[in-house]
Scaffold this motif. Sequence first.
Motif, PDB file in Angstrom:
ATOM      1  N   GLU A 138       0.835  -1.210   0.000  1.00 13.40           N
ATOM      2  CA  GLU A 138       0.000   0.000   0.000  1.00 13.40           C
ATOM      3  C   GLU A 138       0.869   1.260   0.000  1.00 13.40           C
ATOM      4  O   GLU A 138       0.541   2.251  -0.663  1.00 13.40           O
ATOM      5  N   LYS A 139       1.994   1.202   0.723  1.00 11.75           N
ATOM      6  CA  LYS A 139       2.907   2.350   0.761  1.00 11.75           C
ATOM      7  C   LYS A 139       3.497   2.593  -0.629  1.00 11.75           C
ATOM      8  O   LYS A 139       3.588   3.743  -1.082  1.00 11.75           O
ATOM      9  N   LEU A 140       3.892   1.489  -1.294  1.00  9.51           N
ATOM     10  CA  LEU A 140       4.435   1.630  -2.653  1.00  9.51           C
ATOM     11  C   LEU A 140       3.396   2.239  -3.581  1.00  9.51           C
ATOM     12  O   LEU A 140       3.720   3.098  -4.417  1.00  9.51           O
ATOM     13  N   TYR A 141       2.173   1.822  -3.450  1.00  3.12           N
ATOM     14  CA  TYR A 141       1.095   2.363  -4.275  1.00  3.12           C
ATOM     15  C   TYR A 141       0.907   3.853  -3.985  1.00  3.12           C
ATOM     16  O   TYR A 141       0.792   4.667  -4.914  1.00  3.12           O
ATOM     17  N   ALA A 142       0.910   4.205  -2.697  1.00  2.00           N
ATOM     18  CA  ALA A 142       0.752   5.617  -2.326  1.00  2.00           C
ATOM     19  C   ALA A 142       1.923   6.448  -2.845  1.00  2.00           C
ATOM     20  O   ALA A 142       1.741   7.577  -3.325  1.00  2.00           O
ATOM     21  N   GLU A 143       3.136   5.887  -2.762  1.00  2.00           N
ATOM     22  CA  GLU A 143       4.306   6.602  -3.276  1.00  2.00           C
ATOM     23  C   GLU A 143       4.208   6.793  -4.792  1.00  2.00           C
ATOM     24  O   GLU A 143       4.529   7.866  -5.315  1.00  2.00           O
ATOM     25  N   ALA A 144       3.748   5.748  -5.480  1.00  2.00           N
ATOM     26  CA  ALA A 144       3.600   5.852  -6.936  1.00  2.00           C
ATOM     27  C   ALA A 144       2.563   6.913  -7.279  1.00  2.00           C
ATOM     28  O   ALA A 144       2.751   7.700  -8.214  1.00  2.00           O
ATOM     29  N   GLU A 145       1.484   6.948  -6.509  1.00  2.00           N
ATOM     30  CA  GLU A 145       0.469   7.978  -6.745  1.00  2.00           C
ATOM     31  C   GLU A 145       1.034   9.371  -6.473  1.00  2.00           C
ATOM     32  O   GLU A 145       0.792  10.301  -7.242  1.00  2.00           O
ATOM     33  N   GLY A 146       1.814   9.457  -5.374  1.00  2.00           N
ATOM     34  CA  GLY A 146       2.416  10.751  -5.038  1.00  2.00           C
ATOM     35  C   GLY A 146       3.380  11.228  -6.114  1.00  2.00           C
ATOM     36  O   GLY A 146       3.374  12.407  -6.494  1.00  2.00           O
ATOM     37  N   LYS A 147       4.184  10.295  -6.626  1.00  2.00           N
ATOM     38  CA  LYS A 147       5.120  10.649  -7.695  1.00  2.00           C
ATOM     39  C   LYS A 147       4.365  11.057  -8.953  1.00  2.00           C
ATOM     40  O   LYS A 147       4.750  12.024  -9.629  1.00  2.00           O
ATOM     41  N   ALA A 148       3.316  10.322  -9.259  1.00  2.00           N
ATOM     42  CA  ALA A 148       2.531  10.662 -10.448  1.00  2.00           C
ATOM     43  C   ALA A 148       1.915  12.055 -10.276  1.00  2.00           C
ATOM     44  O   ALA A 148       1.887  12.851 -11.230  1.00  2.00           O
ATOM     45  N   GLU A 149       1.441  12.343  -9.093  1.00  2.00           N
ATOM     46  CA  GLU A 149       0.853  13.663  -8.843  1.00  2.00           C
ATOM     47  C   GLU A 149       1.930  14.753  -8.932  1.00  2.00           C
ATOM     48  O   GLU A 149       1.671  15.848  -9.458  1.00  2.00           O
ATOM     49  N   GLU A 150       3.127  14.436  -8.414  1.00  2.00           N
ATOM     50  CA  GLU A 150       4.229  15.403  -8.524  1.00  2.00           C
ATOM     51  C   GLU A 150       4.558  15.674  -9.995  1.00  2.00           C
ATOM     52  O   GLU A 150       4.734  16.833 -10.393  1.00  2.00           O
ATOM     53  N   ILE A 151       4.669  14.599 -10.740  1.00  2.00           N
ATOM     54  CA  ILE A 151       4.995  14.741 -12.162  1.00  2.00           C
ATOM     55  C   ILE A 151       3.900  15.516 -12.879  1.00  2.00           C
ATOM     56  O   ILE A 151       4.173  16.414 -13.683  1.00  2.00           O
ATOM     57  N   LEU A 152       2.671  15.198 -12.576  1.00  2.00           N
ATOM     58  CA  LEU A 152       1.551  15.901 -13.202  1.00  2.00           C
ATOM     59  C   LEU A 152       1.569  17.380 -12.791  1.00  2.00           C
ATOM     60  O   LEU A 152       1.361  18.268 -13.629  1.00  2.00           O
ATOM     61  N   GLY A 153       1.853  17.608 -11.516  1.00  2.00           N
ATOM     62  CA  GLY A 153       1.941  19.005 -11.047  1.00  2.00           C
ATOM     63  C   GLY A 153       3.065  19.759 -11.736  1.00  2.00           C
ATOM     64  O   GLY A 153       2.907  20.911 -12.155  1.00  2.00           O
ATOM     65  N   GLY A 154       4.222  19.085 -11.881  1.00  2.00           N
ATOM     66  CA  GLY A 154       5.355  19.710 -12.568  1.00  2.00           C
ATOM     67  C   GLY A 154       5.036  19.987 -14.029  1.00  2.00           C
ATOM     68  O   GLY A 154       5.407  21.035 -14.577  1.00  2.00           O
ATOM     69  N   ALA A 155       4.352  19.046 -14.649  1.00  2.00           N
ATOM     70  CA  ALA A 155       3.983  19.240 -16.056  1.00  2.00           C
ATOM     71  C   ALA A 155       3.024  20.423 -16.193  1.00  2.00           C
ATOM     72  O   ALA A 155       3.126  21.212 -17.152  1.00  2.00           O
TER      73      ALA A 155
END
Length: 185
Positions: A69-86
């Motif tokens: 679950e932590k890995l999933y949350a981290e992946a979501e967080g990274k995706a959100e970071e990337i989306l935010g950066g984009a």
Amino acid sequence: MKDRNFVKEIEKLRTAVLGYDREEVVLYIRELVEYYGQKNEEAVRELYLEKMQLAAENAGLRAQIPTQEKLYAEAEGKAEEILGGAKETAETILDHAGTKKERMLKEAEEAGKRILAEAGRQSEEILAEAGRQMDVILTKTREKVEKEQALYHQYRSRLEALKNGLDCIFAECPPEEETGLREQP
């Protein structure tokens, strides 16, 4: 129902002239009772050990769930970071160029969606694999428990059959008749 002590009951039986040797019968029945008692103890011990092993395996799998679950949350967080950066990049480009900024925004959003989709797909694969592994272990656990329970019930029914057979044997033995042939102490 109170348990009966068949060995003591056999010792109290009168012997017949042509009957079995009383001491041999008593010894044999004691050996049977001891043998099946040991078998029952062994089966219970094996079931207990198996239960403890399965509980440890289950605990290990349960311990993996928070990590997944932590890995999933981290992946979501990274995706959100990337989306935010984009999105930030797209806004900067929009400030500097008219038509170019719209095109860049679309590209960034698509990239973010792809990344988010990939991250979601990877997290789903991880969770699915963990679920499959857990299902396999749970299935094996159930099979082992069912096998051990069947073995336990088999020993239990054998002991019950032996007990019923002994009850039947003792119920069918007629009392010694009063004759002049009684044993003298």
